[in-house]
Design an enzyme around this catalytic site. Structure first.
Site, PDB file in Angstrom:
ATOM      1  N   GLN A   1       0.814  -1.219   0.000  1.00 19.01           N
ATOM      2  CA  GLN A   1       0.000   0.000   0.000  1.00 19.01           C
ATOM      3  C   GLN A   1       0.844   1.265   0.000  1.00 19.01           C
ATOM      4  O   GLN A   1       0.330   2.345  -0.320  1.00 19.01           O
ATOM      5  CB  GLN A   1      -0.936   0.027   1.198  1.00 19.01           C
ATOM      6  CG  GLN A   1      -2.065  -0.983   1.097  1.00 19.01           C
ATOM      7  CD  GLN A   1      -2.972  -0.863   2.287  1.00 19.01           C
ATOM      8  OE1 GLN A   1      -2.711  -1.446   3.334  1.00 19.01           O
ATOM      9  NE2 GLN A   1      -4.023  -0.079   2.138  1.00 19.01           N
TER      10      GLN A   1
ATOM     11  N   LEU B   1      -7.653   2.083   2.805  1.00 18.27           N
ATOM     12  CA  LEU B   1      -6.981   3.336   2.480  1.00 18.27           C
ATOM     13  C   LEU B   1      -6.587   3.406   1.006  1.00 18.27           C
ATOM     14  O   LEU B   1      -6.439   4.503   0.459  1.00 18.27           O
ATOM     15  CB  LEU B   1      -5.742   3.514   3.363  1.00 18.27           C
ATOM     16  CG  LEU B   1      -6.004   3.650   4.859  1.00 18.27           C
ATOM     17  CD1 LEU B   1      -4.689   3.673   5.624  1.00 18.27           C
ATOM     18  CD2 LEU B   1      -6.847   4.875   5.167  1.00 18.27           C
TER      19      LEU B   1
END
Length: 162
Positions: free
Chosen positions: A49, A88
């Site tokens: 990420q 996210l």
């Protein structure tokens, strides 16, 4: 601080490689991942990420906080629990906040791996912590929570993402 990668970035769909060095660079990366996660109001963040295709994640949820390097996850209780889940890396293009959807996960898991210093660890988790571990573990295998949704729900979310 690290930049969070969004859905569509190939790093999110590529299985991560094992961490081989437990050194100051790894500890710095973990610290930066925590800072990034907190700034984004997240509860978990995996290496891919933030553009680092390594098998590690950080978490701070349910009064538990830590980093797990080279995790292995086993399901202890495969009863399916469906609760709201977001990511996210899948934000709304309008608000930049995660897009949520009811997502099925196993009720209980055990994660084995190593801490930031290379010491073995084992964590049994239920509830939101178990959900978090499964979510982050999926990232390490090139998966997203969208993969666990019905196609129409995943499509609806993708239309709202950048």
């Amino acid at each position: 601080m690290r930049e969070i990668r969004y859905v569509g970035d190939p790093v999110l769909r590529t299985p991560a490689e094992p961490v081989t060095a437990f050194d100051k660079d790894l500890r710095r990366l973990i610290d930066e991942m925590f800072a990034t996660m907190y700034l984004a109001d997240g509860v978990g963040l995996a290496g891919p990420q933030v553009g680092v295709p390594k098998r590690l994640f950080v978490y701070d949820i349910s009064n538990r906080k830590g980093a797990v390097v080279n995790p292995e996850l086993t399901v202890d209780d495969d009863a399916e629990i469906v609760e709201e889940e977001g990511c996210l890396s899948v934000p709304s293009k309008e608000t930049s906040k995660p897009l949520y959807s009811p997502t099925p996960r196993a009720a209980g898991v055990t994660v084995k791996g190593f801490d930031r210093l290379g010491r073995p660890l084992e964590i049994k988790a239920r509830g939101m912590l178990a959900r978090c571990f499964q979510h982050e573990f999926d990232h390490l295998n090139g998966g997203l929570y969208l993969d666990r949704l019905p196609k129409d729900a995943a499509r609806r979310i993708m239309l709202q993402a950048p």
